[in-house]
Design an enzyme around this catalytic site. Structure first.
Site, PDB file in Angstrom:
ATOM      1  N   CYS A 135      -6.342  -3.798  -1.842  1.00 17.59           N
ATOM      2  CA  CYS A 135      -5.262  -2.965  -1.848  1.00 17.59           C
ATOM      3  C   CYS A 135      -5.177  -2.296  -3.321  1.00 17.59           C
ATOM      4  O   CYS A 135      -4.866  -2.960  -4.396  1.00 17.59           O
ATOM      5  CB  CYS A 135      -3.935  -3.659  -1.853  1.00 17.59           C
ATOM      6  N   CYS A 138      -1.727  -2.013  -4.810  1.00 11.15           N
ATOM      7  CA  CYS A 138      -1.363  -3.123  -5.722  1.00 11.15           C
ATOM      8  C   CYS A 138      -2.048  -3.537  -6.828  1.00 11.15           C
ATOM      9  O   CYS A 138      -1.628  -3.838  -7.690  1.00 11.15           O
ATOM     10  CB  CYS A 138      -1.338  -4.345  -4.519  1.00 11.15           C
ATOM     11  N   ASP A 139      -3.350  -3.478  -6.819  1.00  7.96           N
ATOM     12  CA  ASP A 139      -4.244  -3.966  -8.121  1.00  7.96           C
ATOM     13  C   ASP A 139      -4.830  -2.736  -9.008  1.00  7.96           C
ATOM     14  O   ASP A 139      -5.468  -3.543  -9.945  1.00  7.96           O
ATOM     15  CB  ASP A 139      -5.291  -4.866  -7.382  1.00  7.96           C
TER      16      ASP A 139
END
Ligand code: NAP
Length: 314
Positions: A135, A138-139
């Site tokens: 992701c 997200c990261d």
């Protein structure tokens, strides 16, 4: 015996929420069960530009889903947060066994979604969350000024790789062939993107590191040659993102409903499975386009078909 709902919808992604809206408006006594947060995969999607009617600027997965959730609430479907462990789908009353209890209904819509396919290299599990991610939204922030590698050649891989260039020092797409699967328009944009490079005919064989990912072996699919890639010693880490498709979340219904050879749930045009009163919607079905718009459409069709099925039991 406890309460028997008209309809239970398993999963609160776009398919499940759309089904909830339609079922609620048809006054079906409906329960939506979701084990995590609403939205499924788009809960972690940074930008939604192609869902008809989405905001022209600044529409994210979570912002779109928040409005769908509010619509579901407006039309009265009940909600439960639970993980279903097993199901009994035959007969007029379907039973779902969750960690918190059992749930029963006359009809069920399986809107179970899908999850990212693992990269498939040695030691992968050890480094998920320690350099390996699925992701970018997200990261990406963890890799500010680091080197990042992206596995895959489809729209997801290429679009997420472009997104990652806003954070990483350099992004390299590792693809198993010498041509991308991504749409032409996406490719054109990618080939012009600064800091974005391509490693063709390559697959990741093995990852390694002390605590964090700092080494991997990449194999050339044409020559068999192995190349070791190591993190810059000053970084001590690089990122590896996998975007090589998805696998359906159908383990829980295996044996209870027919699955195809890849684990997806086949349906007819009304989203009916091979079990009467059991419908499937969204990414869990075999289909050529897995998008919010197609998932939501499936959910609406499934809810209407469930309504007709429930009516036929009277
Ligand atoms: P995808 O289109 O199925 O592409 C998967 C990619 O991963 C392919 O390039 C494939 O290589 C590669 N791959 C598959 N298995 C692999 C393995 N074991 N090892 C290495 N590489 C492997 O998946 P996606 O990119 O996630 O997209 C899924 C769907 O969503 C598609 O319909 C896509 O168009 C859609 N999507 C649309 C948008 C958009 O419209 N903006 C954005 C994202 C996704 P090969 O090419 O060699 O098969």
């Amino acid at each position: 015996m406890g309460k028997i709902y008209d309809l239970i919808i398993l999963g609160a992604g776009p398919a499940g929420l759309a089904a909830g809206i339609y079922a609620g408006r048809d006054r079906l006594d409906t329960l939506i069960i979701e084990k995590g947060q609403d939205g499924g995969q788009i809960a972690i999607t940074n930008e939604i530009e192609n869902y008809p009617g989405s905001k022209l600027e600044g529409e994210s997965g979570p912002s779109l889903i928040a409005r769908m959730t509010a619509q579901v609430e407006k039309f009265g479907a009940q909600r439960e947060s639970d993980t279903i462990k097993s199901v009994e789908l035959d007969g007029d009353v379907k039973t779902l066994h969750g960690t918190k209890g059992d749930y029963q209904a006359k009809a069920v819509i399986l809107a179970l979604g899908a999850h990212p396919r693992p990269i498939g290299c040695k030691n992968e599990e050890k480094f998920v969350g320690r350099g390996i991610s699925f992701c970018a939204t997200c990261d990406a922030g963890f890799f500010e000024d680091f080197e990042v590698y992206v596995v895959g050649g489809g729209n997801s891989a290429v679009e997420e790789a472009m997104y990652l260039t806003h954070y990483a020092r350099k992004v390299t797409v590792i693809h198993r062939r010498d041509a991308l699967r991504a749409d032409e328009l996406v490719q054109e944009k990618a080939f012009k993107t600064p800091k974005l490079e391509f490693m063709w005919n390559s697959v990741v064989e093995e990852v390694d590191g002390d605590d964090l990912l700092n080494k991997m072996i990449v194999k050339n699919t044409k020559t068999g040659e192995l190349t070791t890639i190591e993190a810059d010693p000053e970084d001590g880490l690089f990122g590896l993102f996998g975007f090589i498709g998805y696998l359906p979340n159908t383990d829980v219904v295996k044996g209870a409903v027919e699955l195809d050879e890849r684990g997806y749930i086949p349906t007819d045009a009304d989203m009916a499975t091979n079990v009467p009163g059991v419908f499937a919607a969204g990414d869990v079905r075999p289909k050529s386009l897995r998008q919010v718009v197609t998932a939501a459409a499936d959910g609406a069709i499934a809810a209407k078909a469930a309504y007709r099925y429930i009516d036929s039991l009277k």
